[in-house]
Enzyme design. Sequence first.
Site, PDB file in Angstrom:
ATOM      1  N   PRO A   1     -40.746  -8.696 -24.477  1.00  0.00           N
ATOM      2  CA  PRO A   1     -41.505  -8.373 -25.572  1.00  0.00           C
ATOM      3  C   PRO A   1     -43.324  -8.482 -25.000  1.00  0.00           C
ATOM      4  CG  PRO A   1     -39.688  -9.948 -26.041  1.00  0.00           C
ATOM      5  CD  PRO A   1     -39.595  -9.616 -24.224  1.00  0.00           C
ATOM      6  N   GLU A   2     -43.894  -7.626 -25.976  1.00  0.00           N
ATOM      7  CA  GLU A   2     -45.196  -7.670 -25.480  1.00  0.00           C
ATOM      8  C   GLU A   2     -45.873  -7.792 -26.948  1.00  0.00           C
ATOM      9  OE1 GLU A   2     -46.424  -3.926 -23.848  1.00  0.00           O
ATOM     10  OE2 GLU A   2     -44.732  -3.999 -22.252  1.00  0.00           O
TER      11      GLU A   2
END
Length: 271
Positions: free
Chosen positions: A2-3
Amino acid sequence: MPELPEVETTCRGITPLLLHATIRGVTVREARLRWPVPPDLAANLAGRRVLGISRRAKYLLVDFEHGTLILHLGMSGSLRFVAPGTPPEKHDHVDIDLGQTVLRYRDPRRFGAILWQQGPALAHPLLARLGPEPLSYAFDGAVLQQALRRRGSAIKLAIMDNHVVVGVGNIYANEALFHAGIHPARAANGLSGEECARLAAEIKAVLARAIDAGGSTLRDFVDAKGKPGYFQQSYMVYGRRDLPCHVCGSLIRELRQGQRSSCFCPHCQPC
């Protein structure tokens, strides 16, 4: 992993039900995350009211009167609401009971974190020395150029450095560089002021579009309702090696930088 768009999507997704809620209880089934879950977490949160929810870089901050809960999704983590009494699955490690619903932390790889900070959240060692938020007024071309002036590393690696700007992970660095027309291997300190302004603008634009699309789901990520993101349908270069460029038709190429893949169009992003 996840960014920033996925973390921001999660932040927005959990806020309506979590903000101002009173924690009824906390169940920790597996404390061995990247760092151990504090053993007194349940006692510290039970009966306490959530005063604020925000994001700093890839960290979620849940504020209480007596401190802040810091959450990081790691490589495979997610937060979602489930009905009370929903049986946990293998990788469901922590439940935060809100009464009418439960906020459940799931993390197959256990590389995320759930930490407690007594006092100002931004004083925590993980947050204290971070660079500017890319979607804020504190980040623009001039700020980027100043941060890059002594960096001879490749520009792709530089914009993924959280001391330069936070939250620009591998996927979105690839995409922003494509839209800015900058080769990922260019020396960071060799970019002109105009190129830095263009790149800063494209970082903002790419991240904003990704947030609007609910982030990217390549394997594990889902939002607070269990829905995947769909920004991956809009990728121009990431994961498209040997496919034709959507703009010019040239075949997308790939190189390795810092143990990550960098995809680029040799025509649209000349070296």
